[in-house]
Design an enzyme around this catalytic site. Structure first.
Site, PDB file in Angstrom:
ATOM      1  N   GLU A 180     -43.601 -66.966   3.049  1.00 51.65           N
ATOM      2  CA  GLU A 180     -43.985 -66.282   1.744  1.00 51.65           C
ATOM      3  C   GLU A 180     -45.645 -66.059   2.714  1.00 51.65           C
ATOM      4  O   GLU A 180     -45.880 -66.998   3.747  1.00 51.65           O
ATOM      5  CB  GLU A 180     -44.221 -67.299   0.817  1.00 51.65           C
ATOM      6  N   ASN A 194     -43.984 -66.230  -5.527  1.00 51.18           N
ATOM      7  CA  ASN A 194     -44.833 -65.356  -6.132  1.00 51.18           C
ATOM      8  C   ASN A 194     -45.748 -64.782  -5.542  1.00 51.18           C
ATOM      9  O   ASN A 194     -46.232 -63.442  -6.241  1.00 51.18           O
ATOM     10  CB  ASN A 194     -45.957 -67.013  -7.513  1.00 51.18           C
ATOM     11  N   ASN A 234     -39.030 -62.682  -8.392  1.00 44.78           N
ATOM     12  CA  ASN A 234     -38.934 -64.166  -8.467  1.00 44.78           C
ATOM     13  C   ASN A 234     -39.652 -64.707  -9.131  1.00 44.78           C
ATOM     14  O   ASN A 234     -40.616 -64.265 -10.079  1.00 44.78           O
ATOM     15  CB  ASN A 234     -40.152 -64.302  -7.751  1.00 44.78           C
ATOM     16  N   GLU A 235     -39.201 -65.640  -9.705  1.00 45.46           N
ATOM     17  CA  GLU A 235     -39.376 -66.457 -10.794  1.00 45.46           C
ATOM     18  C   GLU A 235     -40.119 -65.920 -11.765  1.00 45.46           C
ATOM     19  O   GLU A 235     -40.536 -65.914 -12.308  1.00 45.46           O
ATOM     20  CB  GLU A 235     -40.267 -67.401 -10.620  1.00 45.46           C
ATOM     21  N   GLU A 270     -34.454 -71.603  -3.299  1.00 46.44           N
ATOM     22  CA  GLU A 270     -35.867 -71.889  -3.430  1.00 46.44           C
ATOM     23  C   GLU A 270     -35.337 -73.513  -3.240  1.00 46.44           C
ATOM     24  O   GLU A 270     -35.305 -74.325  -4.839  1.00 46.44           O
ATOM     25  CB  GLU A 270     -36.688 -71.761  -3.987  1.00 46.44           C
ATOM     26  N   GLN A 305     -40.511 -74.264   2.391  1.00 46.72           N
ATOM     27  CA  GLN A 305     -40.333 -72.356   3.119  1.00 46.72           C
ATOM     28  C   GLN A 305     -40.387 -73.118   4.824  1.00 46.72           C
ATOM     29  O   GLN A 305     -39.296 -74.643   4.975  1.00 46.72           O
ATOM     30  CB  GLN A 305     -41.787 -72.447   2.542  1.00 46.72           C
TER      31      GLN A 305
END
Ligand code: AHR
Length: 499
Positions: free
Chosen positions: A26, A71, A171-172, A291, A348
């Protein structure tokens, strides 16, 4: 206090999709800048990629890497990251409160993936943006030529389309912390419309819809039911995310947390299959556990980082031996549902909650969690077999009947090998284990790798990068043709390779 396991080649869970050994980069902290990329580093290649880091990534053999968030993606304009670097904007990055210089973007990342022997898994922004920008990105990345966006890619020096196969729809999106967070209905609708135009742009792609950010979210699992209800015909996977921690320093309870992962996977499968039944559909939705990891060590330090810097040291967990055991258990959880979990990303890969750490301008090394991840990726390819286990058990604060033995076996037919991955959760003693490989005929042990340490809190650091590392002096022996006996060291990760 003896554990027993039966491994039979006919008791198949399913073929392991190698993409369960994926990871994640990320635009966050030093994952990109100072991690995979550092122009001034003595070991940087002509594009600025750190070859020492690439080497370690190749050691793990990571088949797929999710990018660019997380995020981050929910506020990202992908166009900022393509074209001449000197013309790319610097922006305030609102998810992590940093400055994003855009020195690396889509094309460089795809180049990096090629060098690492990985495939890219791209996420599109469904926070501040929508179907239009998502389909433009697919056209830019995957369409051959002769259109505005594909010709722009060619103008940027990439004649061949990237052929990115896997795409995450945001994402989320259930998380209040997410830029552009949505209700399940709001998200389900925009995800369905984005999915349609993305697949019309390139019918060969596969799409991942956002599931809940965790099993503890108040809308779980209603979120999954609603989102899949609205997207079922257009998506292929539903995502799961989970992170564990030992905040109360209760190691027995910490090691039991992968049981929560088993339950999470089970519930998402049940929910997906409920929607399938409701729709009378032939199609099955599979799981992308995109994740997962241990994440808690850095929480306090992160609260003190000054905002609006480029690549500050965010989420830099220094992992201990006990964290590696939890990661081992989590890998076993993924393998136990290899029939439905077809992709997974350790979150990650470098510096940010990662198996690989670096110093800017300096060394790169393997954290404790590097080892179970590398072993599973190397020896966990083939057919996952049902672990028929009998084990003594314990109770912890949040879990009852926690088996001391957590294990699974993978049969690699091509190599004619079976590998047993096993964690001994017992913090106070060795666990005698008897493995019955009845259907395999006479066997021999190729090696018994063990990751053990007398100090559960031991970690690898820049000045002592090899404090915790595996050895292959485990004591597994064949006692009777196809029966194996071993004593698994207390608090250990084991890889027993049998031919
Ligand atoms: O991996 C770190 C962060 O955890 C990701 O950006 C987000 O998706 C999750 O909350």
């Amino acid at each position: 206090n003896q554990a027993a396991m039966i491994v039979d080649k006919d008791f198949r869970i399913g073929e392991v999709d190698k993409r369960i050994y994926g990871s994640f980069i990320e635009h966050l902290g030093r994952a990109v800048y100072g991690g995979i990329y550092e122009k001034e580093h003595p070991e940087a290649d002509e594009q600025g990629f750190r070859t020492d880091v690439l080497q370690l990534v190749k050691e793990i053999d990571v088949p797929i890497v999710r990018y660019p968030g997380g995020n981050f993606v929910s506020g990202y304009n992908w166009e900022d990251g393509v074209g001449p670097v000197e013309r790319r904007p610097r922006r305030q990055e609102l998810a992590w409160r940093t400055i994003e210089p855009n020195w690396v973007g889509l094309n460089e990342f795809v180049d990096w993936c090629r060098k690492a022997g990985s495939e890219a898994m791209m996420a599109v922004n469904l926070g501040t943006r929508g179907p239009e920008e998502a389909r433009n990105l697919v056209e830019y990345a995957n369409f051959r030529s002769g259109t505005q966006w594909s010709d722009l890619r060619i103008q940027h020096g990439y004649r061949q389309p990237h052929g990115i196969r896997t795409w995450c729809l945001g994402n989320e999106m259930d998380g209040p912390w997410q830029i552009g967070a949505k209700t399940a209905v709001e998200y389900g609708r925009i995800a369905a419309e984005a999915a349609k135009v993305m697949k019309w742009t390139d019918p060969s792609i596969e799409l991942v819809a956002c599931g809940s950010s965790g099993i503890g979210m108040p809308t779980f699992p209603e979120w999954e039911a609603t989102v899949l209800d609205l997207t079922y015909d257009h998506v292929d996977y539903i995502s799961l995310h989970t992170y564990y921690g030992n905040r109360n320093n209760d190691s027995g309870n910490f090691l039991a947390q992968s049981m929560g992962m088993d339950k999470f996977i089970h519930t998402v499968i049940a929910t997906a299959d409920y929607v399938q039944a409701k729709k009378r559909s032939k199609k099955k939705i599979n799981l992308s556990f995109d994740e997962w990891n241990v994440w808690y060590h850095s929480n306090e330090a992160d609260g003190k980082i000054k905002p609006w810097q480029i690549a500050p040291p965010q989420l830099e967990d220094v992992y201990t031996h006990e964290d590696a055991l939890v990661v081992g258990c989590m890998l076993i959880s993924l393998l136990k549902r290899a029939d439905r979990v077809r992709m997974a990303c350790m979150a990650q890969l470098v510096n940010v909650i990662a198996p690989i750490m670096t110093v800017n301008g300096g060394a790169a090394w393997r954290q404790t969690i590097f080892y179970p991840y590398m072993h599973a990726s190397a020896y966990g390819r083939g057919t996952a077999l049902v672990p028929l286990i009998q084990s003594p058990k314990y109770d912890s604060k949040d879990y009852t009947d926690v088996p001391y033995l957590e294990a699974v076996a993978v049969h690699n037919e091509e190599q004619g090998e079976v590998t047993i991955f096993a964690v001994n959760r017992d913090l106070n003693g060795a666990l005698p284990l008897s493995i019955d490989l009845r259907s395999f005929g006479p066997c021999r042990i190729l090696e018994h790798i063990v990751l053990e340490h007398s100090d559960l809190k031991a970690a690898n650091t820049a000045d002592a990068p090899d404090r915790v590392k595996p050895h292959n002096g485990g004591n597994a022996t064949v006692t009777d043709g196809s029966r194996i006996e071993a004593a698994l060291a207390q608090a250990s990760w084991n890889v027993i390779r049998v031919k």
